[in-house]
Design a protein around this motif. Structure first.
Motif, short mmCIF file in Angstrom:
data_model
loop_
_atom_site.label_atom_id
_atom_site.label_comp_id
_atom_site.label_asym_id
_atom_site.label_seq_id
_atom_site.Cartn_x
_atom_site.Cartn_y
_atom_site.Cartn_z
N LEU A 87 -4.77 2.37 -4.49
CA LEU A 87 -4.11 1.09 -3.96
C LEU A 87 -3.15 0.84 -5.34
N ARG A 88 -3.59 1.24 -6.77
CA ARG A 88 -2.70 1.11 -7.78
C ARG A 88 -1.58 1.86 -7.78
N GLU A 89 -1.82 3.06 -7.40
CA GLU A 89 -0.63 4.14 -7.25
C GLU A 89 0.29 3.66 -6.08
N ALA A 90 -0.13 3.01 -4.95
CA ALA A 90 0.84 2.75 -3.82
C ALA A 90 1.62 1.43 -4.30
N ILE A 91 0.98 0.40 -4.87
CA ILE A 91 1.75 -0.47 -5.27
C ILE A 91 2.67 -0.39 -6.58
N ALA A 92 2.44 0.66 -7.14
CA ALA A 92 3.46 1.09 -8.32
C ALA A 92 4.49 1.37 -7.78
N LYS A 93 4.60 2.09 -6.47
CA LYS A 93 5.79 2.69 -5.48
C LYS A 93 6.56 1.72 -5.09
N THR A 94 6.13 0.58 -4.85
CA THR A 94 7.08 -0.74 -4.07
C THR A 94 7.40 -1.75 -5.40
N ASP A 95 8.36 -2.36 -4.74
CA ASP A 95 8.99 -3.57 -5.51
C ASP A 95 9.12 -4.82 -4.88
N SER A 96 8.45 -5.04 -3.64
CA SER A 96 8.43 -6.19 -2.91
C SER A 96 7.58 -7.34 -3.73
N ASP A 97 8.07 -8.42 -3.12
CA ASP A 97 7.46 -9.57 -3.87
C ASP A 97 5.86 -9.79 -3.29
N TYR A 98 5.77 -9.47 -2.11
CA TYR A 98 4.24 -9.47 -1.67
C TYR A 98 3.63 -8.19 -1.23
N ILE A 99 2.56 -7.68 -1.10
CA ILE A 99 1.82 -6.56 -0.92
C ILE A 99 0.83 -7.17 0.31
N LEU A 100 0.89 -6.40 1.41
CA LEU A 100 0.02 -6.73 2.45
C LEU A 100 -0.95 -5.47 2.44
N CYS A 101 -2.15 -5.72 2.64
CA CYS A 101 -3.13 -4.44 2.78
C CYS A 101 -3.91 -4.35 3.93
N THR A 102 -4.02 -3.37 4.85
CA THR A 102 -5.02 -3.03 5.83
C THR A 102 -5.65 -1.69 5.77
N ASP A 103 -6.42 -1.42 6.57
CA ASP A 103 -7.38 -0.08 6.53
C ASP A 103 -6.82 1.04 7.64
N ALA A 104 -6.83 1.89 7.49
CA ALA A 104 -6.42 3.29 8.09
C ALA A 104 -7.08 3.02 9.67
N ASP A 105 -7.99 2.48 9.79
CA ASP A 105 -8.77 2.70 11.17
C ASP A 105 -8.48 1.24 11.89
N CYS A 106 -7.46 0.62 11.37
CA CYS A 106 -7.42 -0.71 11.87
C CYS A 106 -6.20 -0.72 13.07
N ILE A 107 -6.08 -1.79 13.75
CA ILE A 107 -5.08 -2.11 14.81
C ILE A 107 -4.52 -3.41 14.51
N LEU A 108 -3.21 -3.37 14.41
CA LEU A 108 -2.37 -4.62 13.91
C LEU A 108 -1.94 -5.21 15.38
N PRO A 109 -2.22 -6.56 15.60
CA PRO A 109 -1.83 -7.41 16.83
C PRO A 109 -0.36 -7.28 17.00
#
Length: 344
Positions: free
Chosen positions: A95-117
């Motif tokens: 999570l730390r490494e992934a966030i370090a690669k972004t520059d967005s105002d907000y971070i949204l997290c989900t899991d790999a085994d999920c489905i987004l509506p």
């Protein structure tokens, strides 16, 4: 429970305007480890709304299966998707490494085994843009497996989700779920040192506690169209391991409200077990069980209808009978050895 009920009833569902512009940028972060068999649902749900998100970052935590190949093939189709293999180990590091690669105002997290509506990413972005919370808590529910075991799990999970929602809407959040969680980048920078690295899971709860301690604003996204879905455990052993993992991290909790509720829940469950046992001698002892059942139903039934899980209502009574027993069993098991998670 009364606080949760009042919080749930007095807050309206968030209304999303499909043409409304947003003033914030948003990155979706997904940490993966050997998820080749579960990624298809998530990727399909992202693909249908990829234009609503500024960036998607997949962090592969030393996967040894075809997870990275699947993700790279998916990423080649879109310019706003990044896939990388982590240098360190564990979800919190990923999570730390992934966030370090972004520059967005907000971070949204989900899991790999999920489905987004459908429309979820746009709905989250509008909610964040209109409320500007430090932390957004979202709802999660189990997909309907069709089996009795799966539906009992779904109801158990719904009871937790209802409490999560009600407490957060009442202004006293005590739980959250990393499968549907968003936070400001500046909030993350302040709180990332509070994630308790000695504990393999719990990044969501420790982040929420850090935000609460610092006086940050925490909002709940109440919308029937914003429930992220995930599958229930396949076996009883997997279910107990999952619950052991959830309970084991509680020893690191420092939030007074969360600790107080956990103690209260444990005491109530012990009382219910005693009342059920004593009812064999005197049926009047069942009054404790009946009272708890009525109180639980006041919040749970409206939540089930709101979350489009009304088919679970018929399982409330049988679950209420077995719930205290496996809850206390989980507490006992969590003190005996380590839990299994992500092949670690």
């Amino acid at each position: 429970m009364l606080t949760c009920l009042v919080g749930w009833l007095r807050n309206r569902s968030f209304s999303c305007n499909s043409v409304q512009k947003t003033d914030i940028t948003l990155s979706l972060i997904v940490c993966c480890k050997n998820e080749e068999k579960r990624l298809s649902g998530l990727l399909a749900s992202i693909e249908g709304q990829i234009e609503a998100i500024d960036e998607v970052v997949f962090a592969s935590d030393h996967s040894t299966d075809s997870t990275e190949s699947i993700l790279n093939a998916f990423a080649r189709q879109y310019s706003n998707i990044t896939v990388f293999a982590t240098e360190g180990n564990g979800k919190k590091n990923a999570l730390r490494e992934a966030i370090a690669k972004t520059d967005s105002d907000y971070i949204l997290c989900t899991d790999a085994d999920c489905i987004l509506p459908d429309g979820y990413l746009n709905r989250v972005k509008q909610f964040l843009s209109s409320r500007l919370p430090d932390l957004m808590i979202g709802a999660v529910k189990y997909t309907d497996s069709g089996s009795t075991f799966g539906r009992l799990q779904a109801l158990d999970f719904a009871s937790l989700a209802a409490t999560t929602a009600g407490a957060a809407l009442a202004g006293c959040p005590i739980m959250c779920n990393g499968a549907n969680l968003a936070f400001g980048r500046d909030v993350w920078e302040k709180a990332k040192g509070d994630l308790v690295d000695d504990e393999r899971s719990g990044d969501d709860m420790f982040l929420m506690h850090s935000v609460k301690k610092s006086g940050g604003t925490i909002s709940f996204l109440k919308s029937p169209e914003a429930f992220v879905e995930t599958a229930p455990a396949r076996t009883l052993a997997d279910f107990l391991e999952q619950r052991k993992r959830w309970v084991s991290k509680s020893r690191h909790y420092t939030d007074p409200q969360t600790i107080a509720v956990a103690i209260l829940v444990a005491l109530v469950n012990v009382s219910v077990i005693i009342s059920i046992a004593a009812a064999f001698c005197d049926v009047r002892f069942l009054s404790v069980f009946v009272l708890k059942l009525i109180i639980d139903c006041c919040l749970l039934i409206p939540f089930l209808f709101f979350s489009r899980q009304r088919h679970l209502v018929k399982f409330i009574l049988p679950l209420s009978i077995i719930y205290p027993f496996y809850t206390i069993l989980t507490v006992i098991l969590s003190t005996c050895g380590r839990y299994r998670w992500k092949e670690q």
